[in-house]
Design a protein around this motif. Structure first.
Motif, PDB file in Angstrom:
ATOM      1  N   VAL A  28      37.672  40.749  39.327  1.00 64.43           N
ATOM      2  CA  VAL A  28      38.387  41.490  40.373  1.00 64.43           C
ATOM      3  C   VAL A  28      39.666  40.778  40.807  1.00 64.43           C
ATOM      4  O   VAL A  28      40.215  41.042  41.877  1.00 64.43           O
ATOM      5  CB  VAL A  28      37.463  41.774  41.584  1.00 64.43           C
ATOM      6  N   GLY A  29      40.139  39.849  39.979  1.00 61.96           N
ATOM      7  CA  GLY A  29      41.494  39.336  40.178  1.00 61.96           C
ATOM      8  C   GLY A  29      41.636  38.027  40.927  1.00 61.96           C
ATOM      9  O   GLY A  29      42.756  37.599  41.211  1.00 61.96           O
ATOM     10  N   LEU A  30      40.515  37.352  41.231  1.00 60.86           N
ATOM     11  CA  LEU A  30      40.635  36.111  42.019  1.00 60.86           C
ATOM     12  C   LEU A  30      41.455  35.053  41.267  1.00 60.86           C
ATOM     13  O   LEU A  30      42.444  34.528  41.803  1.00 60.86           O
ATOM     14  CB  LEU A  30      39.239  35.597  42.377  1.00 60.86           C
TER      15      LEU A  30
ATOM     16  N   GLY B 213      45.719  22.519  49.036  1.00 54.37           N
ATOM     17  CA  GLY B 213      44.991  23.784  49.177  1.00 54.37           C
ATOM     18  C   GLY B 213      45.639  24.923  48.404  1.00 54.37           C
ATOM     19  O   GLY B 213      46.803  24.845  47.994  1.00 54.37           O
ATOM     20  N   ILE B 214      44.858  25.975  48.209  1.00 54.38           N
ATOM     21  CA  ILE B 214      45.424  27.212  47.674  1.00 54.38           C
ATOM     22  C   ILE B 214      45.723  28.115  48.873  1.00 54.38           C
ATOM     23  O   ILE B 214      45.129  27.932  49.942  1.00 54.38           O
ATOM     24  CB  ILE B 214      44.452  27.900  46.686  1.00 54.38           C
ATOM     25  N   PRO B 215      46.634  29.078  48.719  1.00 49.92           N
ATOM     26  CA  PRO B 215      47.018  29.896  49.879  1.00 49.92           C
ATOM     27  C   PRO B 215      45.830  30.619  50.528  1.00 49.92           C
ATOM     28  O   PRO B 215      44.841  30.944  49.859  1.00 49.92           O
ATOM     29  CB  PRO B 215      48.010  30.896  49.279  1.00 49.92           C
ATOM     30  N   ARG B 216      45.997  30.851  51.793  1.00 43.71           N
ATOM     31  CA  ARG B 216      44.945  31.433  52.632  1.00 43.71           C
ATOM     32  C   ARG B 216      44.402  32.760  52.084  1.00 43.71           C
ATOM     33  O   ARG B 216      43.208  33.014  52.108  1.00 43.71           O
ATOM     34  CB  ARG B 216      45.590  31.676  54.010  1.00 43.71           C
ATOM     35  N   HIS B 217      45.325  33.618  51.566  1.00 41.80           N
ATOM     36  CA  HIS B 217      44.864  34.938  51.132  1.00 41.80           C
ATOM     37  C   HIS B 217      43.883  34.819  49.954  1.00 41.80           C
ATOM     38  O   HIS B 217      42.997  35.649  49.792  1.00 41.80           O
ATOM     39  CB  HIS B 217      46.038  35.863  50.776  1.00 41.80           C
ATOM     40  N   ILE B 218      44.021  33.747  49.155  1.00 41.60           N
ATOM     41  CA  ILE B 218      43.121  33.589  48.005  1.00 41.60           C
ATOM     42  C   ILE B 218      41.734  33.161  48.491  1.00 41.60           C
ATOM     43  O   ILE B 218      40.712  33.669  48.042  1.00 41.60           O
ATOM     44  CB  ILE B 218      43.711  32.586  46.980  1.00 41.60           C
TER      45      ILE B 218
ATOM     46  N   VAL C 128      34.941  38.838  48.383  1.00 39.25           N
ATOM     47  CA  VAL C 128      34.195  39.237  47.176  1.00 39.25           C
ATOM     48  C   VAL C 128      32.756  38.713  47.244  1.00 39.25           C
ATOM     49  O   VAL C 128      31.806  39.420  46.912  1.00 39.25           O
ATOM     50  CB  VAL C 128      34.917  38.760  45.884  1.00 39.25           C
ATOM     51  N   CYS C 129      32.585  37.483  47.728  1.00 39.39           N
ATOM     52  CA  CYS C 129      31.226  36.937  47.870  1.00 39.39           C
ATOM     53  C   CYS C 129      30.392  37.808  48.821  1.00 39.39           C
ATOM     54  O   CYS C 129      29.215  38.074  48.560  1.00 39.39           O
ATOM     55  CB  CYS C 129      31.264  35.506  48.400  1.00 39.39           C
ATOM     56  N   ASP C 130      31.024  38.282  49.913  1.00 41.78           N
ATOM     57  CA  ASP C 130      30.294  39.091  50.896  1.00 41.78           C
ATOM     58  C   ASP C 130      30.001  40.494  50.393  1.00 41.78           C
ATOM     59  O   ASP C 130      28.942  41.052  50.658  1.00 41.78           O
ATOM     60  CB  ASP C 130      31.109  39.224  52.200  1.00 41.78           C
ATOM     61  N   THR C 131      30.945  41.086  49.677  1.00 42.70           N
ATOM     62  CA  THR C 131      30.819  42.513  49.343  1.00 42.70           C
ATOM     63  C   THR C 131      30.263  42.767  47.940  1.00 42.70           C
ATOM     64  O   THR C 131      29.819  43.868  47.647  1.00 42.70           O
ATOM     65  CB  THR C 131      32.185  43.228  49.468  1.00 42.70           C
ATOM     66  N   MET C 132      30.325  41.775  47.056  1.00 41.22           N
ATOM     67  CA  MET C 132      29.828  41.980  45.691  1.00 41.22           C
ATOM     68  C   MET C 132      28.923  40.813  45.282  1.00 41.22           C
ATOM     69  O   MET C 132      29.198  40.115  44.295  1.00 41.22           O
ATOM     70  CB  MET C 132      31.025  42.083  44.715  1.00 41.22           C
ATOM     71  N   PRO C 133      27.856  40.556  46.063  1.00 39.84           N
ATOM     72  CA  PRO C 133      27.051  39.358  45.812  1.00 39.84           C
ATOM     73  C   PRO C 133      26.440  39.298  44.409  1.00 39.84           C
ATOM     74  O   PRO C 133      26.190  38.210  43.895  1.00 39.84           O
ATOM     75  CB  PRO C 133      25.962  39.416  46.895  1.00 39.84           C
ATOM     76  N   GLU C 134      26.207  40.468  43.813  1.00 38.10           N
ATOM     77  CA  GLU C 134      25.577  40.484  42.475  1.00 38.10           C
ATOM     78  C   GLU C 134      26.441  39.835  41.395  1.00 38.10           C
ATOM     79  O   GLU C 134      25.929  39.251  40.449  1.00 38.10           O
ATOM     80  CB  GLU C 134      25.339  41.939  42.034  1.00 38.10           C
ATOM     81  N   THR C 135      27.757  39.992  41.549  1.00 35.15           N
ATOM     82  CA  THR C 135      28.647  39.522  40.477  1.00 35.15           C
ATOM     83  C   THR C 135      29.652  38.458  40.943  1.00 35.15           C
ATOM     84  O   THR C 135      30.441  37.963  40.127  1.00 35.15           O
ATOM     85  CB  THR C 135      29.451  40.706  39.876  1.00 35.15           C
TER      86      THR C 135
ATOM     87  N   TYR D 203      30.892  35.362  39.106  1.00 30.21           N
ATOM     88  CA  TYR D 203      31.823  35.421  37.971  1.00 30.21           C
ATOM     89  C   TYR D 203      33.100  34.627  38.283  1.00 30.21           C
ATOM     90  O   TYR D 203      33.779  34.149  37.382  1.00 30.21           O
ATOM     91  CB  TYR D 203      32.274  36.863  37.682  1.00 30.21           C
ATOM     92  N   MET D 204      33.441  34.574  39.588  1.00 27.95           N
ATOM     93  CA  MET D 204      34.722  33.956  39.984  1.00 27.95           C
ATOM     94  C   MET D 204      34.676  32.444  39.858  1.00 27.95           C
ATOM     95  O   MET D 204      33.635  31.824  40.079  1.00 27.95           O
ATOM     96  CB  MET D 204      35.034  34.250  41.458  1.00 27.95           C
ATOM     97  N   VAL D 205      35.831  31.849  39.601  1.00 30.30           N
ATOM     98  CA  VAL D 205      35.926  30.395  39.721  1.00 30.30           C
ATOM     99  C   VAL D 205      35.755  30.041  41.199  1.00 30.30           C
ATOM    100  O   VAL D 205      36.004  30.860  42.077  1.00 30.30           O
ATOM    101  CB  VAL D 205      37.288  29.856  39.205  1.00 30.30           C
ATOM    102  N   SER D 206      35.297  28.820  41.460  1.00 23.97           N
ATOM    103  CA  SER D 206      35.152  28.377  42.850  1.00 23.97           C
ATOM    104  C   SER D 206      36.535  28.068  43.416  1.00 23.97           C
ATOM    105  O   SER D 206      37.506  27.912  42.666  1.00 23.97           O
ATOM    106  CB  SER D 206      34.285  27.123  42.899  1.00 23.97           C
ATOM    107  N   THR D 207      36.597  27.947  44.740  1.00 21.57           N
ATOM    108  CA  THR D 207      37.903  27.638  45.338  1.00 21.57           C
ATOM    109  C   THR D 207      38.354  26.223  44.958  1.00 21.57           C
ATOM    110  O   THR D 207      39.550  25.967  44.838  1.00 21.57           O
ATOM    111  CB  THR D 207      37.872  27.801  46.875  1.00 21.57           C
ATOM    112  N   SER D 208      37.410  25.305  44.732  1.00 21.85           N
ATOM    113  CA  SER D 208      37.855  23.957  44.329  1.00 21.85           C
ATOM    114  C   SER D 208      38.372  23.973  42.890  1.00 21.85           C
ATOM    115  O   SER D 208      39.369  23.320  42.573  1.00 21.85           O
ATOM    116  CB  SER D 208      36.756  22.919  44.531  1.00 21.85           C
TER     117      SER D 208
END
Ligand SMILES: C[S@@+](CC[C@H](N)C(=O)[O-])C[C@H]1O[C@@H](n2cnc3c(N)ncnc32)[C@H](O)[C@@H]1O
Length: 251
Positions: free
Chosen positions: A79-81, A28-33, A40-47, A50-55
């Motif tokens: 936004v830094g993910l 896994g990747i750390p919890r905070h990530i 970001v998915c909840d607060t910026m659904p429009e963009t 752009y982020m890579v998926s957690t997998s």
């Protein structure tokens, strides 16, 4: 002979289950990530897409650690993910440099780094077509992740190769270092824009109507050709997620 064709799963449901299983059975990747990804998915659904998926983040972290990467350059921070992923992978003694065009995205990234106590990431705000060639690192990077505007990929690659010549001072990427181009299959259209590709019927939104014909698809093809033809690179175009083209610099 074993088939080369990646008919991965018989339908979307099986694909989703296998994906979930694989993710659960991958380090896994750390919890905070994971938390930040959800935020970001909840607060910026429009963009947020752009982020890579957690997998994909798990795979990137694994790759960076396998390479023993301590210095990573990222072109396209949003936004830094993914920067958080690289920051984790290089560890507190390592360094991550991010290049981001949009100051508001860069600010949000900085806020996230502060919130999570991340001190090893620096973001340079500006057009990476200018900021990338201007870099003159004291030590070369081990890995470069290209994830900004698709029209810039060939230029970024050219610039990286020119700035990483053997024997040059302040070279950008070390011998054996990796260049990872994200989205290099782009919803399959880079490889297959034929009429019987069902994705052609999918609504990608008004900005992406007739997406299979778009300039992005043509530029990504050019990028894939460039890395395949470059004598100084070996590469693996991995057909997972949106396609990641992983190239290794030989000299
Ligand atoms: C796909 S997003 C990056 C996502 C991020 N790597 C992640 O996975 O969390 C692409 C980013 O590249 C930025 N970008 C686009 N054109 C750029 C340019 N010319 N120079 C620098 N950044 C650029 C966009 O503002 C956007 O934030």
């Amino acid at each position: 002979m074993k088939e080369d064709t990646p008919i991965l799963y018989p339908n979307e449901r099986v694909g989703a289950r296998v994906g979930a299983y694989a993710q659960e059975h991958t380090t896994g990747i750390p919890r905070h990530i994971v938390e930040y990804h959800g935020y970001v998915c909840d607060t910026m659904p429009e963009t947020a897409n752009y982020m890579v998926s957690t997998s994909q983040a798990q795979a990137m972290s694994f790759l960076a650690k396998t390479l023993g990467a301590k210095r990573i350059l990222e072109v396209g921070v949003y936004v830094g993910l993914s920067s958080l992923v690289w920051s984790h992978a290089v560890g507190p003694e390592g360094r991550v440099t991010g290049l981001e065009f949009d100051p508001s995205f860069a600010n949000l990234a900085e806020e996230a780094f502060k919130k999570y106590g991340v001190k090893n990431v620096e973001v340079i705000v500006g057009d990476a077509l200018k900021t990338l060639p201007a870099l003159s690192p004291t030590a070369p990077y081990d890995m470069i992740f290209i994830d900004a505007q698709k029209s810039g990929y060939p230029e970024y690659l050219k610039s990286i190769l020119e700035s990483s010549l053997p024997g040059s001072q302040n070279r950008l990427l070390r011998p054996g270092g990796l260049i990872i181009g994200d989205n290099t299959l782009r919803c399959s259209f880079v490889a297959d824009d034929s009429e019987d590709n069902p994705w052609r019927q999918f609504d990608f939104g008004p900005r992406r109507s007739e997406y299979w014909k778009s300039d992005d698809i043509k530029t990504l093809r050019r990028y894939n050709e460039m890395v395949t033809e470059a004598d100084r690179l070996e590469n693996w175009l991995c057909p997972l997620w949106d396609g990641i083209n992983i190239s290794r610099l030989l000299d």
